[in-house]
Design a protein around this motif. Structure first.
Motif, PDB file in Angstrom:
ATOM      1  N   ALA A 195       0.833  -1.204   0.000  1.00 21.80           N
ATOM      2  CA  ALA A 195       0.000   0.000   0.000  1.00 21.80           C
ATOM      3  C   ALA A 195       0.868   1.255   0.000  1.00 21.80           C
ATOM      4  O   ALA A 195       0.551   2.247  -0.669  1.00 21.80           O
ATOM      5  CB  ALA A 195      -0.929  -0.009   1.209  1.00 21.80           C
ATOM      6  N   PHE A 196       1.974   1.221   0.736  1.00 22.49           N
ATOM      7  CA  PHE A 196       2.863   2.378   0.810  1.00 22.49           C
ATOM      8  C   PHE A 196       3.543   2.647  -0.530  1.00 22.49           C
ATOM      9  O   PHE A 196       3.628   3.789  -0.982  1.00 22.49           O
ATOM     10  CB  PHE A 196       3.921   2.146   1.892  1.00 22.49           C
ATOM     11  CG  PHE A 196       4.960   3.228   1.975  1.00 22.49           C
ATOM     12  CD1 PHE A 196       4.604   4.515   2.346  1.00 22.49           C
ATOM     13  CD2 PHE A 196       6.287   2.961   1.682  1.00 22.49           C
ATOM     14  CE1 PHE A 196       5.554   5.522   2.420  1.00 22.49           C
ATOM     15  CE2 PHE A 196       7.241   3.954   1.761  1.00 22.49           C
ATOM     16  CZ  PHE A 196       6.879   5.238   2.122  1.00 22.49           C
ATOM     17  N   VAL A 197       4.013   1.582  -1.179  1.00 25.85           N
ATOM     18  CA  VAL A 197       4.723   1.740  -2.443  1.00 25.85           C
ATOM     19  C   VAL A 197       3.785   2.178  -3.563  1.00 25.85           C
ATOM     20  O   VAL A 197       4.120   3.038  -4.375  1.00 25.85           O
ATOM     21  CB  VAL A 197       5.441   0.428  -2.819  1.00 25.85           C
ATOM     22  CG1 VAL A 197       6.020   0.505  -4.225  1.00 25.85           C
ATOM     23  CG2 VAL A 197       6.554   0.125  -1.825  1.00 25.85           C
ATOM     24  N   LEU A 198       2.599   1.594  -3.615  1.00 18.96           N
ATOM     25  CA  LEU A 198       1.695   1.839  -4.738  1.00 18.96           C
ATOM     26  C   LEU A 198       0.660   2.925  -4.470  1.00 18.96           C
ATOM     27  O   LEU A 198       0.043   3.434  -5.408  1.00 18.96           O
ATOM     28  CB  LEU A 198       0.966   0.544  -5.103  1.00 18.96           C
ATOM     29  CG  LEU A 198       1.852  -0.639  -5.512  1.00 18.96           C
ATOM     30  CD1 LEU A 198       0.994  -1.864  -5.773  1.00 18.96           C
ATOM     31  CD2 LEU A 198       2.680  -0.303  -6.732  1.00 18.96           C
ATOM     32  N   GLY A 199       0.468   3.283  -3.193  1.00 21.19           N
ATOM     33  CA  GLY A 199      -0.617   4.200  -2.846  1.00 21.19           C
ATOM     34  C   GLY A 199      -0.493   5.576  -3.471  1.00 21.19           C
ATOM     35  O   GLY A 199      -1.479   6.140  -3.961  1.00 21.19           O
ATOM     36  N   GLY A 200       0.713   6.144  -3.475  1.00 25.46           N
ATOM     37  CA  GLY A 200       0.909   7.485  -4.023  1.00 25.46           C
ATOM     38  C   GLY A 200       0.582   7.551  -5.494  1.00 25.46           C
ATOM     39  O   GLY A 200      -0.129   8.456  -5.960  1.00 25.46           O
ATOM     40  N   ASN A 201       1.068   6.579  -6.267  1.00 30.98           N
ATOM     41  CA  ASN A 201       0.796   6.561  -7.703  1.00 30.98           C
ATOM     42  C   ASN A 201      -0.676   6.278  -7.977  1.00 30.98           C
ATOM     43  O   ASN A 201      -1.263   6.867  -8.902  1.00 30.98           O
ATOM     44  CB  ASN A 201       1.670   5.491  -8.374  1.00 30.98           C
ATOM     45  CG  ASN A 201       1.544   5.517  -9.885  1.00 30.98           C
ATOM     46  OD1 ASN A 201       1.726   6.553 -10.508  1.00 30.98           O
ATOM     47  ND2 ASN A 201       1.241   4.383 -10.474  1.00 30.98           N
ATOM     48  N   ALA A 202      -1.284   5.412  -7.176  1.00 32.64           N
ATOM     49  CA  ALA A 202      -2.715   5.116  -7.362  1.00 32.64           C
ATOM     50  C   ALA A 202      -3.554   6.372  -7.153  1.00 32.64           C
ATOM     51  O   ALA A 202      -4.471   6.659  -7.930  1.00 32.64           O
ATOM     52  CB  ALA A 202      -3.147   4.019  -6.391  1.00 32.64           C
ATOM     53  N   GLU A 203      -3.249   7.136  -6.108  1.00 32.67           N
ATOM     54  CA  GLU A 203      -3.999   8.367  -5.837  1.00 32.67           C
ATOM     55  C   GLU A 203      -3.838   9.366  -6.976  1.00 32.67           C
ATOM     56  O   GLU A 203      -4.814   9.980  -7.442  1.00 32.67           O
ATOM     57  CB  GLU A 203      -3.517   8.991  -4.526  1.00 32.67           C
ATOM     58  CG  GLU A 203      -4.326  10.218  -4.124  1.00 32.67           C
ATOM     59  CD  GLU A 203      -3.482  11.289  -3.446  1.00 32.67           C
ATOM     60  OE1 GLU A 203      -4.070  12.277  -2.987  1.00 32.67           O
ATOM     61  OE2 GLU A 203      -2.254  11.149  -3.413  1.00 32.67           O
ATOM     62  N   LEU A 204      -2.592   9.536  -7.440  1.00 34.59           N
ATOM     63  CA  LEU A 204      -2.316  10.494  -8.516  1.00 34.59           C
ATOM     64  C   LEU A 204      -3.078  10.135  -9.784  1.00 34.59           C
ATOM     65  O   LEU A 204      -3.739  10.990 -10.397  1.00 34.59           O
ATOM     66  CB  LEU A 204      -0.801  10.526  -8.774  1.00 34.59           C
ATOM     67  CG  LEU A 204      -0.327  11.459  -9.894  1.00 34.59           C
ATOM     68  CD1 LEU A 204      -0.597  12.908  -9.524  1.00 34.59           C
ATOM     69  CD2 LEU A 204       1.161  11.242 -10.167  1.00 34.59           C
ATOM     70  N   GLN A 205      -2.997   8.863 -10.177  1.00 34.49           N
ATOM     71  CA  GLN A 205      -3.668   8.445 -11.407  1.00 34.49           C
ATOM     72  C   GLN A 205      -5.187   8.491 -11.262  1.00 34.49           C
ATOM     73  O   GLN A 205      -5.894   8.816 -12.222  1.00 34.49           O
ATOM     74  CB  GLN A 205      -3.219   7.022 -11.786  1.00 34.49           C
ATOM     75  CG  GLN A 205      -1.726   6.867 -12.030  1.00 34.49           C
ATOM     76  CD  GLN A 205      -1.211   7.751 -13.142  1.00 34.49           C
ATOM     77  OE1 GLN A 205      -1.966   8.218 -13.990  1.00 34.49           O
ATOM     78  NE2 GLN A 205       0.097   8.009 -13.150  1.00 34.49           N
TER      79      GLN A 205
END
Length: 499
Positions: A437-447
């Motif tokens: 969740a930490f690794v992918l969360g930022g990119n998921a939110e942005l996209q």
């Protein structure tokens, strides 16, 4: 005949010499916490400027290949991911080491990395242009759904402890939101701490959760060595044909997944390893053994990670789109030697580019040499008394965290997350959902936010395309798959009661 001449050009003495140097340097930097293939490529870019274009690119390619593998060694043996890409190795690799199977774990991760690297390199050599067309179809909605494929794996990893897994994932997502909001430029959850205005740094967080927490656990358990019993150490880095045959399907499947995911910009090794791990776990007859030292789990993750290398270079060489940060640095190497990505790269500069691609294939064999023949030497670290090893792991972790951004703050941050990881482990809260969740969360939110803006203007045209629908269905499958057996049993139970 042309392909044969390109292959022979990559095997000239000078190219083999620099391939060897690049492979050794990449493996060493990958194994050291805080270093990575990025570091090696950045250091060697100015050096390759004075070399012939083919020799320079072969050197950079060898660093990229072996750097992606190097972090596996320390992750498997001492629970310390040398790079963020190797964090999945600790789930099954380190438990194997604790059982006294460190040599076998090195063998599994080495052979799987070789298989994955070969599949990725072959895909790059033969089907790069057609595969690259997939990458240009990915807009914000597709990128969000692709990232969600990785995040939905959290559910699979949390099965059996769903509440604790969900808690771990929520903490990871909250940590991913720390920093300046990319849309509003306002700080979020920073509490006035200037050092985390950019974001919460990845490597100090990962090193803290896995490496430093392990130091605290070793201190608390007061064991003499990492291995529970020295006399239990067994196995060799060379696997039997039966063991290879048992794992080959998983490795090949993970390699294909890694290659395809590598083509997608910004998806990277975490998504590839996560998807491969989840599929292998669901298909295994003993899924509960994953995370407890199952060689299949280690094999699929290693294969997926190294397959990403070849996949990430597909959009780079054909469309000038870097698949990840490392391939972006590799782009600099191409430009330094006057080579521009595109169709002309495979026609006008065919001798250079195909020679480099064969160099990537040959560099995979150095992984076998470094791992299989060096493995018995690496495994000896598990015999070192913990009274010596604990300070060394602690120092390397703290120095690795410092070298990431050269901030003293990160040295305290790694200790903080070491305590977090220690208490999460002691209370049986899984670390995997937090990390994913930490690794992918930022990119998921942005996209997602980008996709929502597009959906507001033209919902049907953006949403009802084949690719988003397929990706959405895959996410649903990943979400339902862990509980399909329970759902099936529930439905059958209802039918029996009705009859």
């Amino acid at each position: 005949m042309e392909m044969l001449s390109y292959a022979m050009e990559a095997l000239t003495p000078i190219n083999l010499l620099w391939m060897t140097i690049g492979s050794v340097v990449g493996a060493l930097l990958g194994a050291l916490p805080g270093m990575s293939a990025d570091t090696g490529l950045a250091l060697f870019l100015p050096i390759t400027f004075n070399l012939e274009p083919l020799t320079g690119l072969i050197t950079l390619g060898a660093i990229y290949v072996s750097g992606s593998y190097g972090g596996n060694i320390t992750a498997v043996l001492i629970n310390t991911p040398g790079t963020p890409d190797s964090l999945f190795m600790v789930f099954d690799g380190y438990p194997m080491t604790v059982r006294g199977e460190g040599a076998k774990a090195i063998g599994v991760t080495t052979i799987a990395a070789f298989v994955g690297g070969m599949v990725g390199a072959m895909a790059l050599l033969f089907i790069a242009p057609p595969l690259a067309q997939i990458a240009i179809q990915f807009g914000p909605l597709e990128m969000f759904l692709a990232t969600m494929m990785g995040i939905t794996i959290i559910i699979g990893l949390s099965k059996g402890a769903m509440l604790k897994g969900a808690l771990s994932a929520c903490l990871g997502l909250l940590c991913a939101l720390i920093g300046i909001d990319s849309f509003t430029s306002l700080p979020r959850f920073t509490f006035g701490i200037v050092q985390i205005y950019d974001e919460l740094p990845l490597l100090p967080t990962v090193l803290g959760l896995f490496a430093v927490s392990q130091v605290f656990i070793l201190v608390a358990e007061n064991r003499a060595t990492i291995v529970l019993d020295k006399d239990s150490m067994k196995g060799s880095t060379f696997l039997s044909l039966k063991e290879l045959g048992h794992m080959m399907f998983n490795m090949l499947r993970a390699s294909v997944i890694g290659t395809v995911v590598g083509i997608i910009p910004a998806a990277g090794t975490t998504v590839a390893a996560g998807i491969s791990y989840n599929i292998a776990k669901r298909a295994d007859p003993d899924p509960d053994s994953f995370g407890k030292g199952n060689p299949q789990g280690l094999a699929c993750v290693s294969a997926a990670n190294n397959a990403v290398v070849g996949g990430s270079l597909v959009p780079l060489l054909t469309l000038s789109i870097p698949g990840n940060a490392t391939s972006a640095i590799f782009l600099g190497g191409l430009l330094i030697h006057g080579l521009s990505p595109g169709t002309q790269l495979f026609t006008v500069h065919a001798d250079t580019i195909y020679g480099m691609l064969f160099g990537l294939i040959f560099a995979q064999f150095f992984i076998l040499i470094i791992g299989l023949f060096g493995g018995p030497l690496y495994v000896k670290v598990t015999r070192v008394p913990n009274s010596v090893l604990i300070p060394l792991i602690g120092c390397f972790s703290i120095l690795g965290a410092y070298s990431f951004r050269y901030l003293i703050f990160d040295m305290f941050l790694v200790l903080f997350f070491g305590l977090v990881g220690y208490y999460m482990t002691r209370t049986n809260i899984p670390l995997a959902p937090f990390v994913l969740a930490f690794v992918l969360g930022g990119n998921a939110e942005l996209q997602l936010r980008r996709a929502l803006k597009l959906l507001r203007t033209n919902f049907w045209e953006v949403a009802l395309k084949p690719l988003p629908i397929v990706l959405f269905l895959i996410c649903v499958v990943f979400l339902v798959m862990p509980y399909w057996g329970d759902i099936k049993n529930l439905l059958l139970g209802k039918k029996k009661s009705q009859s």
